[in-house]
Motif scaffolding. Structure first.
Motif, PDB file in Angstrom:
ATOM      1  N   ILE B 127     -75.254  99.301  16.528  1.00  0.00           N
ATOM      2  CA  ILE B 127     -75.089  97.851  16.459  1.00  0.00           C
ATOM      3  C   ILE B 127     -75.982  97.306  15.347  1.00  0.00           C
ATOM      4  O   ILE B 127     -76.896  97.975  14.878  1.00  0.00           O
ATOM      5  N   ILE B 128     -75.654  96.094  14.930  1.00  0.00           N
ATOM      6  CA  ILE B 128     -76.483  95.413  13.937  1.00  0.00           C
ATOM      7  C   ILE B 128     -77.876  95.228  14.535  1.00  0.00           C
ATOM      8  O   ILE B 128     -78.029  94.667  15.624  1.00  0.00           O
ATOM      9  N   MET B 129     -78.886  95.681  13.833  1.00  0.00           N
ATOM     10  CA  MET B 129     -80.232  95.689  14.372  1.00  0.00           C
ATOM     11  C   MET B 129     -80.704  94.305  14.818  1.00  0.00           C
ATOM     12  O   MET B 129     -81.380  94.146  15.823  1.00  0.00           O
ATOM     13  N   ARG B 130     -80.336  93.298  14.050  1.00  0.00           N
ATOM     14  CA  ARG B 130     -80.751  91.935  14.373  1.00  0.00           C
ATOM     15  C   ARG B 130     -80.347  91.561  15.807  1.00  0.00           C
ATOM     16  O   ARG B 130     -81.105  90.930  16.544  1.00  0.00           O
ATOM     17  N   ALA B 363     -90.462  84.241   0.592  1.00  0.00           N
ATOM     18  CA  ALA B 363     -89.280  83.562   0.055  1.00  0.00           C
ATOM     19  C   ALA B 363     -88.076  83.729   0.982  1.00  0.00           C
ATOM     20  O   ALA B 363     -87.303  82.792   1.216  1.00  0.00           O
ATOM     21  N   LYS B 364     -87.929  84.931   1.520  1.00  0.00           N
ATOM     22  CA  LYS B 364     -86.823  85.217   2.421  1.00  0.00           C
ATOM     23  C   LYS B 364     -86.954  84.447   3.733  1.00  0.00           C
ATOM     24  O   LYS B 364     -85.948  84.063   4.354  1.00  0.00           O
ATOM     25  N   MET B 365     -88.174  84.279   4.205  1.00  0.00           N
ATOM     26  CA  MET B 365     -88.375  83.547   5.456  1.00  0.00           C
ATOM     27  C   MET B 365     -88.022  82.075   5.283  1.00  0.00           C
ATOM     28  O   MET B 365     -87.326  81.477   6.108  1.00  0.00           O
ATOM     29  N   ILE B 366     -88.479  81.493   4.189  1.00  0.00           N
ATOM     30  CA  ILE B 366     -88.245  80.067   3.965  1.00  0.00           C
ATOM     31  C   ILE B 366     -86.752  79.787   3.804  1.00  0.00           C
ATOM     32  O   ILE B 366     -86.206  78.846   4.383  1.00  0.00           O
ATOM     33  N   ARG B 367     -86.049  80.644   3.048  1.00  0.00           N
ATOM     34  CA  ARG B 367     -84.629  80.363   2.802  1.00  0.00           C
ATOM     35  C   ARG B 367     -83.801  80.425   4.086  1.00  0.00           C
ATOM     36  O   ARG B 367     -82.777  79.765   4.185  1.00  0.00           O
ATOM     37  N   ARG B 368     -84.233  81.240   5.037  1.00  0.00           N
ATOM     38  CA  ARG B 368     -83.466  81.370   6.275  1.00  0.00           C
ATOM     39  C   ARG B 368     -83.698  80.201   7.220  1.00  0.00           C
ATOM     40  O   ARG B 368     -83.018  80.084   8.244  1.00  0.00           O
ATOM     41  N   HIS B 374     -78.553  81.022   7.509  1.00  0.00           N
ATOM     42  CA  HIS B 374     -79.601  81.185   8.523  1.00  0.00           C
ATOM     43  C   HIS B 374     -79.422  82.502   9.266  1.00  0.00           C
ATOM     44  O   HIS B 374     -78.416  83.192   9.104  1.00  0.00           O
ATOM     45  N   ASN B 375     -80.444  82.835  10.074  1.00  0.00           N
ATOM     46  CA  ASN B 375     -80.401  84.048  10.894  1.00  0.00           C
ATOM     47  C   ASN B 375     -80.080  83.705  12.343  1.00  0.00           C
ATOM     48  O   ASN B 375     -80.645  82.740  12.875  1.00  0.00           O
ATOM     49  N   ILE B 376     -79.272  84.553  12.973  1.00  0.00           N
ATOM     50  CA  ILE B 376     -78.980  84.291  14.384  1.00  0.00           C
ATOM     51  C   ILE B 376     -80.222  84.471  15.259  1.00  0.00           C
ATOM     52  O   ILE B 376     -80.303  83.882  16.329  1.00  0.00           O
TER      53      ILE B 376
END
Lengths: 421, 421
Positions: B127-130, B363-368, B374-376
């Motif tokens: 499965i997708i790790m997230r 940078a990756k944290m801010i953009r999400r 966004h991240n689920i």
């Protein structure tokens, strides 16, 4: 590989007096400029560089310079092959330079891809700047011109000026010039720091200095960090060989020639090459001084040019940054209404570029004293003891510059240290 | 642009259930794997990503995944065109990854350049790790696998491993993937720091935080410096989108998928993407916790993975560096007999890479949290107050990471700060 004098399958043939006259006679822009016919022209092969054939052709009305790539390194011979495609990249770079810094590079009259041959306007009475500096000639317009050249060409091909897709296309194109890059990678960033067949130095006077550099751990780390930058940092289209032998001057004019090493690399490599060659000229002056020509004032002038070149470059580069521009870096949307952030961004950018410039300048100084290709500034000092004394001082400063490059805060620190070395 | 459902002039056609069955029936490696005939197969379109069609096809004996690029951004629609060539670059990267990190990426059964379509082994029961992390699942083999993947792929395409000419050829090839790079350049490095139509965030709860970031001068300078690195520093072949949504896992297996953003860029971008997504998972846990599922131990595990990922990566990368290698960087001739210099070179290299990794992770944290995608992990926290509280803590740490990236000496400093934020 094609041997000299033979025509290769694809039509390449190294030119000689006769073939060149016949070839040029078929080019209208050239015959117009020269006037008369092939029999009225003089043809002289003058290539004193390391790689190519260079002909000066003069007619009743004017002259042209013809540069043709050879399929090997001229300095070494046919045992060291080198692709003719470098003429293609030189032509591309000359086109970019003519567009970005008009008047500061030779005008191209004709380019022949098959012959790897470029016909350019003859620069006269310009001389190679390095030669003028050996005779202590000042060039009052030089700093103004070269800083314009560097600012316009480096800024104009950077992410500040070019949209990202266009820049990536350009990077990809110049990746093809990898054989010329490899010469730099080996001869500047590697061989002077190891035992290598190509190396030579004033021996035995500098044997200890050469050994010291081969055994200097922090220096080897530093030169390798600079090599990685050269290998991987595609900041802008570099001239790639911007020393005082690639600059032709009169009192009032400056022309940058020979961009065959052009590729997308770290900007500090070009700026550093210039700074290095001014510093080498500075250190060479004591070797040329005589009681009637003590050179002290000239040395002061040379160091003033080191600072003027850096200061003028920074000022012009930042002025371009402040203007209208199409690049993706430092987007106006983030900085237009935040002058403090804009200033901070510029300060930090220039501080990093100063560090790179100092490091690359040091690399260029060391390779000209311990590596394959030397400078006549120093080579023409006949007495080896006297020459070695000059070279030793240059090496000492270069070592300090490279290892301490992150801590050096201004170009004035370099010139100050040079005067005291 | 080609509209969905139509065949373009060059033969491209977005696949549907019927066309895909017929297409796959003509591919021997696929029919062998699936067994039976097209009528015996099930076809399911499952693309939940932002860009592509993804089909799962199952037959009596096995399954395949089929990924097809659409000529536009699926998340946005046909108004945002995107070249099909990204499938070409994904296929190239998958080939490199299969060679460099065998077993850690899906096996490719078939690639169709015209259809921009890749047929891969079906990863099941992965499965997708997230998604697994949202339900607080631990993956005991993950850090070991992902550090191998990162070390092998980044080292193996760097100047430490590749001769300079080969690396330049590779850089040139992947420069063609500029449209995908542009998405990153805009969505990660620019838009979250300005007012932009694509941006969204938990509003009104985070309005002040979003405004604060748009007005944060040092942060805007820092993100722009990182953008310049992304635009110009071709250190190694990046996956380009290495988040926990691009990783499929079981307890014992890890597979990295979807390298369509692949190009030669700064290594810290990949490592940072991974670190960022682990940290986002960490900060999201409080939003998923219940009295019966407090998540405190899981949070500790997640932070331990941040450190394990960095430490394992460094150890494996340096082991490769210590081995036999063909690259031009840090030549053995300079370092083989100087262990102190070798160690110094590695320490300084990893220190610089840590700085980049921390910056890109931020940078990756801010953009999400403030940008388009966004991240689920966070999106699935239904209560906006609760979600905003998690996001605010993530933003606070990210801001600190980015601006202070040069001063942060270890990944432990980050996890320590995360626990205290």
């Amino acid at each position: 590989m094609t041997e000299t004098g033979k025509t290769s399958d694809n039509g390449y043939r190294p030119q000689d007096d006769g073939s060149l006259r016949a070839y040029l006679a078929g080019l209208a822009p050239v015959t117009t400029l020269l006037s008369g016919g092939p029999a009225d022209w003089t043809v002289e092969e003058v290539g004193d560089g390391n790689l190519n054939l260079v002909f000066i052709v003069r007619g009743p009305a004017g002259g042209v310079a013809v540069k043709q790539a050879l399929p090997y390194v001229r300095l070494v011979g046919e045992s060291w092959p080198l692709p003719l495609s470098r003429a293609h990249f030189e032509h591309l770079a000359l086109s970019d330079h003519n567009r970005l810094a008009p008047g500061l590079v030779p005008r191209v009259l004709h380019y022949d891809e098959t012959l790897a041959l470029i016909v350019m306007e003859l620069l006269q009475p310009h001389i190679i700047m390095r030669r003028g500096m050996i005779t202590a000639t000042r060039y009052p317009a030089f700093a103004e011109h070269i800083t314009t050249f560097m600012a316009q060409t480096l800024f104009g091909t950077s992410d500040l000026a070019l949209p990202a897709d266009e820049k990536k296309t350009q990077i990809a194109t110049f990746c093809g010039n990898h054989a010329l890059c490899k010469i730099t990678e080996d001869l500047i960033f590697t061989e002077p720091y190891m035992i290598a067949e190509n190396n030579r130095w004033t021996s035995p006077q500098l044997d200890d200095a050469a050994k010291g550099i081969r055994e200097d751990g922090p220096l080897k780390v530093a030169i390798s960090e600079l090599k990685v930058k050269f290998l991987s940092e595609a900041q802008a289209l570099l001239h790639g060989d911007l020393h005082t032998g690639s600059i032709m001057v009169t009192e009032s004019e400056t022309k940058v020639i020979d961009p065959e090493f052009a590729f997308y690399g770290p900007m500090g490599f070009d700026v550093g090459a210039l700074i290095a060659n001014l510093l080498l000229s500075y250190f060479s002056q004591d070797g040329h001084a005589t009681p009637n020509d003590p050179r002290e004032e000239y040395k002061t002038w040379v160091l003033s040019q080191v600072e003027a070149c850096w200061t003028g470059f920074v000022q012009k580069f930042l002025a371009l940054w402040d203007g209208a521009r199409a690049g993706d870096a430092y987007p106006a949307a983030l900085f237009a209404n935040d002058p403090d952030a804009h200033r901070l961004a510029q300060e930090r950018f220039m501080r990093a570029l100063l560090t790179d410039t100092i490091g690359f300048a040091a690399a260029k100084m060391i390779r000209r004293i311990l590596g394959l290709a030397h400078n006549i500034d120093l080579e023409w000092i006949e007495d080896p003891h006297r020459r070695a004394a000059c070279e030793r001082r240059a090496l000492r400063l270069a070592r300090q510059m490279m290892v301490e490059r992150h801590a050096i805060a201004s170009m004035g620190d370099i010139t100050g240290a040079a005067a005291k070395t």
